[in-house]
Design a protein around this motif. Structure first.
Motif, PDB file in Angstrom:
ATOM      1  N   UNK A   6       0.849  -1.203   0.000  1.00 30.99           N
ATOM      2  CA  UNK A   6       0.000   0.000   0.000  1.00 30.99           C
ATOM      3  C   UNK A   6       0.878   1.244   0.000  1.00 30.99           C
ATOM      4  N   UNK A   7       1.830   1.294   0.960  1.00 28.52           N
ATOM      5  CA  UNK A   7       2.776   2.419   1.027  1.00 28.52           C
ATOM      6  C   UNK A   7       4.042   1.930   0.322  1.00 28.52           C
TER       7      UNK A   7
ATOM      8  N   UNK B 115       1.760   5.143  -3.386  1.00 27.92           N
ATOM      9  CA  UNK B 115       1.011   5.035  -2.131  1.00 27.92           C
ATOM     10  C   UNK B 115      -0.202   5.947  -2.143  1.00 27.92           C
ATOM     11  N   UNK B 124       0.282  11.743   0.259  1.00 26.73           N
ATOM     12  CA  UNK B 124       0.770  11.376   1.599  1.00 26.73           C
ATOM     13  C   UNK B 124       2.118  12.040   1.916  1.00 26.73           C
ATOM     14  N   UNK B 146       3.601   7.334   8.425  1.00 32.81           N
ATOM     15  CA  UNK B 146       3.447   6.526   7.210  1.00 32.81           C
ATOM     16  C   UNK B 146       2.811   5.170   7.537  1.00 32.81           C
ATOM     17  N   UNK B 150      -0.499   3.800   5.850  1.00 24.45           N
ATOM     18  CA  UNK B 150      -0.467   2.476   5.228  1.00 24.45           C
ATOM     19  C   UNK B 150      -1.557   1.569   5.800  1.00 24.45           C
ATOM     20  N   UNK B 153      -4.936   2.559   4.415  1.00 22.96           N
ATOM     21  CA  UNK B 153      -5.027   2.135   3.018  1.00 22.96           C
ATOM     22  C   UNK B 153      -5.164   0.619   2.897  1.00 22.96           C
ATOM     23  N   UNK B 179      -5.997   8.563   3.559  1.00 20.55           N
ATOM     24  CA  UNK B 179      -4.838   8.015   4.275  1.00 20.55           C
ATOM     25  C   UNK B 179      -4.003   9.145   4.877  1.00 20.55           C
TER      26      UNK B 179
END
Lengths: 220, 290
Positions: A6-7, B115, B124, B146, B150, B153, B179
């Motif tokens: 996701x990140x 992301x 983000x 973060x 994450x 998300x 997010x």
């Protein structure tokens, strides 16, 4: 699934499907070929063909063929680097039947061994890929887990021999597919595993008399 | 420990009297069978990539595939240099500059952190890095933010889609803003519930957003949209910190997003067959590029 899906991933833009996925397709083709690539013919289908230049799909696939990962800045200059490394390549458009819109057909040649490999692969979203055809045979190869691609004689008990060798090394099989074009012909076996096989496993498999080729593909 | 909804994530954090990021970090380490310190290291690598992209995009006129964008962040930098100190210190100005910088680097085949996607990769980092600079926060704090982003998300990806081709831009920039809003709340000292409210408010306000990129490129309207969505995320976090709640809970907003995505016509889902992509100017751009 990891939160880094996701990140992440860290990648060269602009598109996870058209750039990162394209680089992975090229790299997967290189791993499957496992010989020096003297010449590559890359044919782009659908959305890959329509928006290749703007998305760097063409450069990403060539970069992948040179072994670059999706976050490698060299993807941008892959055309020039391919020339320096003596890899000839050509790019063209193609219309394939019943494939994902983001699909490439790649043919690789090695002059010395007079050998070639043809594959069809799609970028199926978020940078994930799927190889759907190798040398005319239907397969399903994603590179999400450590994978073995084995060519063997199609005969009773052959698949059992392969799985017992893996079992003897305590390697757990997560997914397994077996293909062949005709009965008694060469069978193609794709094994996705929870664990990475060491060199001994591969040597043992290669020693087996009716196994013609063992190719290890790490997670991509 | 596991979580499949925003509600579960908030409950776990509240029960342990901790933040969402802590739960996300812990679950990731457990699931992937690695140490928390290794998970932190991987996210720190992402943070470094984000910083580099922002720095590069602010200082350079970027050549992109379609040449439709590339100097927006640079223009803002030049403009702010001529304005008052108050204007230069306005956090919104920082946020929109950083979002544009990253989105331009992405469009120019530069290195970014996808992301939730590459097309929405500016949101983000813009929010997290701006708040960090504004308040002199350590990299460790930013890495934690973060994790918040994450984790939020991650829930969306389990329940819905993050692909413009499946859900429209609401699933990319909408989720990116949501997010970022949640991460901003935790970074600014808010509670897990406030983070969930900010997430919900940010996503609610971008529901229905279509994906109609000109010539199929991640340039127009994508790059500028990252700036709008980032400012939007910060606004949601401020409202949540003030105690403003989302009437519709976060998990239900995600459900609504899925339903809207399903109802959205295919021509407005990353096919470039509708909306902005078929305006006379867009069609001319497309013809010129081919």
């Amino acid at each position: 699934m990891s939160i880094f899906e996701i990140m992440g991933p860290a990648m060269i833009g602009p598109s996870s499907s058209h750039t990162a996925g394209a680089a992975r397709i090229g790299r997967m083709a290189r791993l499957l070929f496992a010989d020096k690539i003297d010449r590559a013919v890359v044919k782009l289908h659908g959305s890959f063909a329509d928006t290749a230049v703007g998305h760097g799909t063409d450069r990403a696939i060539i970069g992948g063929l040179l072994g670059f990962l999706p976050d490698d800045q060299r993807l941008r200059s892959s055309f020039e680097l391919a020339k320096n490394k003596g890899m000839e390549f050509s790019l063209e458009e193609v219309k394939l039947r019943e494939v994902h819109p983001n699909t490439a057909q790649i043919i690789l040649y090695n002059k010395e061994k007079a050998k070639n490999l043809e594959l069809v692969a799609s970028s199926i979203g978020g940078g994930r890929i799927k190889v759907t055809e190798i040398n005319g045979s239907t397969v399903e190869l994603t590179g999400r887990m450590p994978t073995l691609w084995i060519l063997h004689q199609d005969r009773p008990g052959e698949v059992g021999i392969i799985t017992s060798i893996l079992g003897s090394y305590k390697i757990n099989i997560a997914f397994m597919q077996v293909y062949r074009n005709r009965k008694g012909d060469i069978g193609s076996c794709i094994i996705e595993m929870d664990d990475q096989p060491n060199q001994d496993v591969i040597k043992d498999l290669e020693k087996s008399e009716d196994i013609f080729q063992v190719r290890y593909l790490p997670r991509i | 420990m596991e979580y499949a909804t925003i509600k579960e994530l908030v409950s776990l954090a509240a029960a342990a009297e901790t933040s969402i990021w802590q739960i996300v970090l812990q679950v990731e380490a457990e699931e992937e069978e690695v140490t928390e310190s290794d998970v932190r290291k991987s996210m720190l690598t992402n943070l470094e990539v984000m910083k580099e992209a922002v720095d590069y995009g602010r200082q350079n006129n970027i050549q992109t595939g379609g040449g439709l964008v590339g100097d927006e962040a640079l223009k803002l930098e030049k403009y702010f240099a001529s304005t008052s100190e108050a204007e230069q210190n306005n956090i919104y100005n920082k946020i929109i500059t950083y979002a544009l910088a990253t989105a331009e680097v992405n469009a120019g085949m530069g290195k970014i952190v996808a992301g939730p996607t590459a097309g929405a990769s500016g949101i983000v980092p813009a929010v997290v890095l701006s708040i960090g600079e504004y308040n002199n926060l350590s990299d460790q704090k930013l890495v934690e933010a973060l994790f918040t982003a994450a984790g939020l998300g991650y829930v969306v990806s389990k329940k819905a889609t993050l692909a413009g081709a499946a859900g429209g831009c609401q699933a990319e920039c909408g989720v990116g803003a949501a997010m970022a809003a949640g991460a901003a709340v935790e970074l600014r000292g808010g509670s897990p519930q406030m983070a969930a409210d900010a997430f919900a408010m940010a996503l609610k306000n971008l529901l229905g957003l279509v994906c109609d990129p000109v010539a199929g490129l991640v340039e127009v309207p994508c790059v500028k949209r990252n700036a709008f969505a980032a400012a939007h995320a910060y606004t949601a976090s401020t409202m949540a910190l003030a105690g403003i709640e989302s009437v519709i809970p976060a998990d239900e907003v995600i459900m609504a997003m899925t339903e809207i995505g399903d109802q959205m016509p295919t021509c407005l889902k990353e096919t470039s067959r509708g909306g902005l992509a078929v305006t006379p100017t867009a069609l001319k751009i497309k013809a010129d590029l081919q």
